[in-house]
Design a protein around this motif. Structure first.
Motif, PDB file in Angstrom:
ATOM      1  N   SER A 153       0.812  -1.211   0.000  1.00  0.00           N
ATOM      2  CA  SER A 153       0.000   0.000   0.000  1.00  0.00           C
ATOM      3  C   SER A 153       0.845   1.260   0.000  1.00  0.00           C
ATOM      4  O   SER A 153       0.461   2.270  -0.579  1.00  0.00           O
ATOM      5  CB  SER A 153      -0.938  -0.009   1.214  1.00  0.00           C
ATOM      6  OG  SER A 153      -1.745   1.132   1.243  1.00  0.00           O
ATOM      7  N   ILE A 154       1.997   1.214   0.658  1.00  0.00           N
ATOM      8  CA  ILE A 154       2.862   2.386   0.793  1.00  0.00           C
ATOM      9  C   ILE A 154       4.256   2.031   0.304  1.00  0.00           C
ATOM     10  O   ILE A 154       4.869   1.068   0.778  1.00  0.00           O
ATOM     11  CB  ILE A 154       2.921   2.857   2.258  1.00  0.00           C
ATOM     12  CG1 ILE A 154       1.561   3.360   2.711  1.00  0.00           C
ATOM     13  CG2 ILE A 154       3.976   3.938   2.446  1.00  0.00           C
ATOM     14  CD1 ILE A 154       1.466   3.612   4.199  1.00  0.00           C
ATOM     15  N   LEU A 155       4.784   2.837  -0.620  1.00  0.00           N
ATOM     16  CA  LEU A 155       6.151   2.687  -1.105  1.00  0.00           C
ATOM     17  C   LEU A 155       6.805   4.057  -1.103  1.00  0.00           C
ATOM     18  O   LEU A 155       6.457   4.927  -1.899  1.00  0.00           O
ATOM     19  CB  LEU A 155       6.167   2.093  -2.513  1.00  0.00           C
ATOM     20  CG  LEU A 155       7.553   1.955  -3.161  1.00  0.00           C
ATOM     21  CD1 LEU A 155       8.429   1.005  -2.348  1.00  0.00           C
ATOM     22  CD2 LEU A 155       7.437   1.476  -4.606  1.00  0.00           C
ATOM     23  N   MET A 162       0.065   4.877  -2.044  1.00  0.00           N
ATOM     24  CA  MET A 162       1.025   5.963  -1.957  1.00  0.00           C
ATOM     25  C   MET A 162       2.362   5.526  -2.545  1.00  0.00           C
ATOM     26  O   MET A 162       2.931   4.515  -2.122  1.00  0.00           O
ATOM     27  CB  MET A 162       1.182   6.361  -0.486  1.00  0.00           C
ATOM     28  CG  MET A 162       2.038   7.585  -0.248  1.00  0.00           C
ATOM     29  SD  MET A 162       3.752   7.179   0.090  1.00  0.00           S
ATOM     30  CE  MET A 162       4.280   8.695   0.866  1.00  0.00           C
ATOM     31  N   VAL A 163       2.869   6.296  -3.531  1.00  0.00           N
ATOM     32  CA  VAL A 163       4.179   6.051  -4.129  1.00  0.00           C
ATOM     33  C   VAL A 163       4.954   7.359  -4.116  1.00  0.00           C
ATOM     34  O   VAL A 163       4.503   8.365  -4.675  1.00  0.00           O
ATOM     35  CB  VAL A 163       4.067   5.534  -5.581  1.00  0.00           C
ATOM     36  CG1 VAL A 163       5.454   5.368  -6.188  1.00  0.00           C
ATOM     37  CG2 VAL A 163       3.296   4.229  -5.634  1.00  0.00           C
ATOM     38  N   ASP A 164       6.117   7.344  -3.456  1.00  0.00           N
ATOM     39  CA  ASP A 164       6.982   8.523  -3.424  1.00  0.00           C
ATOM     40  C   ASP A 164       8.388   8.090  -3.800  1.00  0.00           C
ATOM     41  O   ASP A 164       9.086   7.438  -3.023  1.00  0.00           O
ATOM     42  CB  ASP A 164       6.972   9.152  -2.028  1.00  0.00           C
ATOM     43  CG  ASP A 164       7.641  10.532  -2.017  1.00  0.00           C
ATOM     44  OD1 ASP A 164       8.408  10.821  -2.964  1.00  0.00           O
ATOM     45  OD2 ASP A 164       7.407  11.292  -1.066  1.00  0.00           O
ATOM     46  N   GLU A 181      -3.621   6.966  -4.479  1.00  0.00           N
ATOM     47  CA  GLU A 181      -4.045   8.287  -4.013  1.00  0.00           C
ATOM     48  C   GLU A 181      -2.945   9.334  -4.169  1.00  0.00           C
ATOM     49  O   GLU A 181      -3.237  10.512  -4.349  1.00  0.00           O
ATOM     50  CB  GLU A 181      -4.421   8.229  -2.525  1.00  0.00           C
ATOM     51  CG  GLU A 181      -5.556   7.312  -2.185  1.00  0.00           C
ATOM     52  CD  GLU A 181      -5.763   7.202  -0.690  1.00  0.00           C
ATOM     53  OE1 GLU A 181      -6.881   6.840  -0.273  1.00  0.00           O
ATOM     54  OE2 GLU A 181      -4.820   7.492   0.074  1.00  0.00           O
ATOM     55  N   PHE A 182      -1.702   8.900  -4.098  1.00  0.00           N
ATOM     56  CA  PHE A 182      -0.578   9.821  -3.987  1.00  0.00           C
ATOM     57  C   PHE A 182       0.551   9.317  -4.873  1.00  0.00           C
ATOM     58  O   PHE A 182       1.003   8.182  -4.721  1.00  0.00           O
ATOM     59  CB  PHE A 182      -0.144   9.876  -2.517  1.00  0.00           C
ATOM     60  CG  PHE A 182       1.027  10.775  -2.207  1.00  0.00           C
ATOM     61  CD1 PHE A 182       0.833  11.956  -1.510  1.00  0.00           C
ATOM     62  CD2 PHE A 182       2.323  10.443  -2.573  1.00  0.00           C
ATOM     63  CE1 PHE A 182       1.910  12.786  -1.196  1.00  0.00           C
ATOM     64  CE2 PHE A 182       3.396  11.257  -2.269  1.00  0.00           C
ATOM     65  CZ  PHE A 182       3.187  12.427  -1.568  1.00  0.00           C
TER      66      PHE A 182
END
Length: 910
Positions: free
Chosen positions: A665-667, A690-692, A713-714
């Motif tokens: 879910s978050i990277l 979320m990918v940053d 989402e991001f």
């Protein structure tokens, strides 16, 4: 007086009744004339002479009952032989062990668990509950040839998840049937409804095994069962998969005394008439979240003794007639939707032992319940009650459990609680308590659980805490307690398993080398001024959850630390310290069950350690880790969050990165030294939110497969070397709220949206410092619907919970906050948290040309707009005046004319 005539022609072997003999003896005494035929007189005299023997015969034990039939004996033996016997401490093999060990003529009526009819010898009862039987129950089982059975109990055996055979319908005389928790699965046969003489039916299944091996009672079978089994007194179907409404015909079961429908997937309204059943004593429909309805007016004289509806969606107010249920001993409506006030008539229920009203939306003042002197369990927590006096609670001297959490007491801990001498659990979290922890609290020596979290308690933790020798759970999280606490005080609590001292201002003195604590499972010592990893942890081998964050711990992590609780530890948080390395640098973590590793905000250096395969959350940001991302990270098939941001990692990203886990879910890989192309395959990232990848040296194109990430989402790819055109194909992403492509080599025109619904949730877009050309995206301005909202009533942050699906009790996990940097009011600002109402458009430092379209005024929810450093011409559109939420406007370094309608500067509007 009439003479008595007796004609005796033969003597039967059976004895005369004693009363007859006595009458004969009375006659011979001369008080009656007896006339006999001559041929009978001598026999009569002989009979009288034998009368003492007759009397003795009448005094002997009755003759033996008939033996069971060979057919039934053989059927029982074959039934036994069709199963394996697996003994354990949870079952009793003694009843069936002796079956078949007698002589060939042995009587099965004497076998354990077998009951026979005294007159016929037929087997009418079979009780093999907890009988250690293991195997499938065959449709051809000889059990079903015991057609005289009236009672059958096979509860708590293991029938290998086989289906209940429809052959059961052959046992037409059954009155009692219990198959509960016997590991059946599949469909319940509708033929059970043919057993019309049933008084008691229990098909309840084990609530754990039912998840993987459900037993289903279809809607037609459920309705047929309710309609046909009209004599039922007990109906227990707990944890069956029913997934239908309760038929109204259930109100016709006038003999029903007990109804158990726990966690059956029931939906629709709970029939009101069920509360008017004349004999119903127990109703349990807990954990059916789609079960709706409300309480009716309760009839007077109701026999109801237990009412348990926890975890349903029943709503409405509690009627005052609830006070007429004068036999009620248990009332549990936790986690429902009841509202309104508690009627004062509830104090009439003087037989109540359990009262659980927690987690509803009940309001008003809580009435005095001092009449309920039999109460042992009282939970009123998590409602909307107003502050009132709770002195009456001290009169409930039998209380063992009291939970008032989230009720604003706005006081010190009430002194009347000192009278609760039997209390074992006291929950006063989130109660706005103030003052000190009172000394009398340490007199409640039966306490096993004490919860005082999230209050304003201050002062010292009393050393007399050591007197609570039965304490297993102590939670003082997030108060204003201060001073020192010696480990010796805690060492006296030998039963202590869960300890939360986090979020206070205390200093835990832990340097004693010889002091140890009991076997802890949960340990929270965040912000306890430890200054070092406590030595007592060496002996802890059962920890499941440990938080040592926000302490002044510096230097290396000792070698022994990696060996504690190897087989049990699931959560480890040592973030926000000054730790530098692991004393003996391992290649991987040795904790085999670890799902959360939080090392954020330390000074760790060296290569990234390989987390265990059980990892869900791997959080290493803000350290000094170097080297490449280990390829073994591709084996973390359950990973939910990976945060390696703000380190010194380098090299190319593993090609597997986008497809590590379907649950990812978050990277977050922000601010490292990664280079090379962005991995192109993201088709498996169905949960990605979320990918940053910002602030690296990544190049190439934006992966087109990101369009398949419907949860996204991001997306922040800012400050890289990406060379691509505007990713208009991301417009189909239904949840994308933040898109940052700042400082790359994007080029070309933005173009037009393919549909009117492109980017429906977009609130923040930053395309600054690229090489975009052409006109401003006027048609996008028309369709960015999320930027047209200016409602600020509901404020929340963009975040994701770090709580796994299954967690130890009384543990906390917090949230993962999304963060970004964006130009606002002329300053590049870092938002460590992002409000979900923040809206911004930054198209600065590109080569956009032409006029600013009037459609930009449609974005009335904008807080920041930066169009500076382009080649825009024409007049400033008057529609900008429609954007009342605008806090920052920068139009500088263009060729615009005119004035901003609100009289602010054109080049930069603060």
């Amino acid at each position: 007086m009439f003479p008595i005539y007796v004609n005796i022609e033969r003597i039967h072997l059976c004895p005369f009744p004693l009363e007859v003999l006595k009458s004969f003896q009375f006659a011979l005494s001369g008080e009656e004339d007896i006339h006999m035929a001559p041929s009978s007189k001598c026999l009569f005299v002989l009979l009288l002479s034998l009368s003492p023997l007759v009397v003795m015969a009448n005094s002997s034990p009755p003759s033996q009952h008939p033996l069971c039939t060979d057919h039934e004996r053989l059927a029982l033996l074959q039934f036994k032989q069709s199963f394996a016997i697996e003994t354990s401490e949870f079952c009793d093999f003694s009843r069936i062990k002796s079956w078949g060990l007698e002589e060939e003529s042995g009587d099965c009526c004497s076998w354990g668990g077998v009951h026979c009819n005294e007159d016929t010898g037929h087997v009418v009862g079979l009780d093999l509950s907890y009988g250690c039987l293991h195997g499938s129950l065959s449709p051809n089982s000889t059990l079903f040839s015991l057609v005289h059975l009236q009672e059958l109990n096979l509860a708590k055996n293991h029938f290998n998840f086989s289906e209940i055979p429809s052959s059961l319908a052959r046992l037409t005389k059954l009155k009692y049937l219990n198959f509960s928790k016997s590991f059946f699965s599949g469909k319940i046969p509708q033929e059970i409804s043919m057993l019309s003489d049933l008084r008691s039916l229990d098909l309840s299944v084990d609530n754990i095994s039912s998840v993987e091996h459900p037993s289903e009672l279809t809607d037609p079978a459920f309705r047929s069962l309710i309609q046909n089994l009209s004599r039922l007194e007990e109906l227990h179907l707990g944890w069956l998969t029913i997934n239908s409404a309760i038929p109204d015909t259930i109100a016709n079961l006038s003999s029903l005394r007990s109804l158990l429908l726990t966690d059956c997937g029931l939906r629709g309204d709970l029939p009101e008439r069920i509360f008017h059943l004349p004999n119903l004593q127990s109703l349990d429909a807990r954990y059916n979240q789609d079960l709706t309805g409300h309480f009716p007016e309760f009839p007077s004289g109701s026999p109801l003794q237990s009412l348990r509806l926890t975890g349903t969606s029943l709503s409405g107010q509690l009627p005052s007639s609830i006070g007429s249920l004068n036999l009620l001993g248990k009332l549990s409506i936790k986690d429902c939707h009841f509202s309104g006030s508690i009627p004062s008539s509830i104090s009439n229920l003087t037989l109540l032992v359990v009262l659980d009203l927690s987690n509803n939306t009940l309001s008003g003042r809580i009435p005095s319940l001092e009449n309920l002197t039999k109460l042992t369990y009282l939970t009123l927590d998590t409602n909307n009650f107003t502050t009132g006096s709770f002195q009456w609670i001290g009169r409930l001297s039998k209380l063992t459990t009291l939970d008032l959490s989230a009720i604003a007491l706005n006081s010190e801990i009430p002194s009347s609680f000192a009278n609760l001498s039997q209390i074992s659990y006291l929950g006063l979290g989130f109660c706005h308590l103030r003052g000190h922890i009172p000394p009398w609290l340490m007199n409640l020596t039966h306490l096993t659980g004490l919860q005082l979290l999230y209050n304003d308690l201050e002062g010292l933790i009393p050393t007399s805490l050591s007197r609570l020798v039965n304490l297993r759970y102590l939670n003082l999280y997030s108060n204003m307690l201060n001073g020192t606490l010696s480990l010796d005080t805690l060492a006296c609590l030998k039963q202590l398993s869960i300890l939360h001292l986090s979020g206070n201002h205390i200093m835990l003195l832990h340097n004693s080398a010889n002091t140890t604590l009991g076997k802890l499972t949960v340990l929270g010592l965040s912000k306890c001024n430890l200054n070092g990893i406590p030595n007592f942890l060496r002996s802890q081998d059962e920890l499941e959850w440990m938080d040592l964050s926000y302490n002044g711990i510096s230097g290396p992590v000792p070698r022994w630390f990696l060996s504690i609780s190897r087989g049990t530890l699931q959560y480890l948080n040592i973030s926000h310290n000054r730790l530098t390395e692991f004393e003996q640098q391992p290649k991987s973590f040795a904790w085999t069950r670890l799902h959360t590793i939080d090392l954020r905000f330390n000074m760790f250096r060296g290569p990234v350690l390989i987390p265990p395969a059980s990892s869900l959350y791997f959080l290493l940001s803000n350290n000094k880790f170097t080297g490449k991302v280990p390829p073994m990270i591709c084996n973390l098939y359950s990973l939910v969050a990976l945060d390696l941001s703000y380190n010194r990692l380098s090299g190319m990203l593993p090609t597997c990165l986008g497809n590590i886990s379907a649950s990812l879910s978050i990277l977050n890989l922000r601010s490292n030294n990664f280079q090379g192309p962005i991995p192109q395959n993201w088709t498996n990232a169905r949960s990605l939110k979320m990918v940053d990848l910002s602030q690296n040296r990544l190049e190439g194109q934006v992966p087109r497969s990101l369009a398949s990430c419907e949860m996204l989402e991001f997306l922040d790819l800012g400050d890289n070397l990406v060379n691509d055109t505007f990713p208009s194909w991301l417009g189909t992403s239904p949840r994308l709220s933040i898109l940052i492509l700042r400082s790359n080599a994007f080029h070309g025109p933005i173009g037009k949206p393919k549909t009117k619904s492109d980017f429906p949730k977009l609130r923040i877009i930053d395309l600054s410092h690229n090489q975009f050309t052409g006109g401003l995206p006027s048609e996008y301005f028309q369709h960015w619907e999320a930027m047209k909202l200016s409602d600020k009533k509901l404020l929340a942050y963009m975040e994701q919970s770090l709580m796994p699906t299954t967690v130890p009790i009384y543990t906390y996990y917090g949230d993962y906050d999304y963060s970004l940097s964006i130009n606002n009011k002329g300053i590049q600002m870092v938002y460590m948290k992002i409000l979900d109402v923040l809206t911004a458009v930054d198209l600065s430092t590109n080569q956009f040309e032409g006029e600013i379209p009037e459609t930009i005024g449609n974005l009335i929810g904008l807080h920041a707009l930066n169009l500076s450093h382009n080649v825009l011409t024409g007049r400033i559109p008057s529609s900008l005046g429609n954007i009342e939420a605008l806090e920052s406007l920068d139009l500088s370094q263009n060729k615009l004319t005119g004035t901003y309608t609100k009289g602010r500067a054109i080049r930069y509007v603060p």
